[in-house]
Write a protein that holds these residues in place. Structure first.
Motif: not given
Length: 90
Positions: A11-32
């Motif tokens: 469950l990913m909140d979109i409005m987060m400090p430092v790294l927003d939920g959109l960026q976090a989701a992209e990071e997850i999808r790019r991870s190994d």
């Protein structure tokens, strides 16, 4: 049932400090990580316009649920995505 140390969904909140939920989701999808490609990621946000939903889906999220969150809705969305993931792994 997930392996120890893994998760069935995020469950990913979109409005987060430092790294927003959109960026976090992209990071997850790019991870190994073994689950990175197919773990269900659900946006949970007050942003409810069509372009907000499109942005969530474009970065790899599987669903977009708006606040206020209703327990029945979020449980239904999670259950459907988790079941779909299990069927894809068979």
């Amino acid at each position: 049932q997930s392996e120890v140390g893994s998760f069935d969904a995020i469950l990913m909140d979109i409005m987060m400090p430092v790294l927003d939920g959109l960026q976090a989701a992209e990071e997850i999808r790019r991870s190994d990580h073994a689950d990175a490609a197919d773990i269900p990621i659900i946006a949970v946000t007050a942003l409810a316009f069509g372009d907000d939903i499109e942005r969530s889906l474009a970065v790899g999220m599987n669903a977009h649920v708006t606040k206020p969150v209703h327990l029945e809705e979020i449980c239904s969305v999670m259950a459907g995505l988790i079941e779909k993931r299990k069927l894809m792994r068979i």
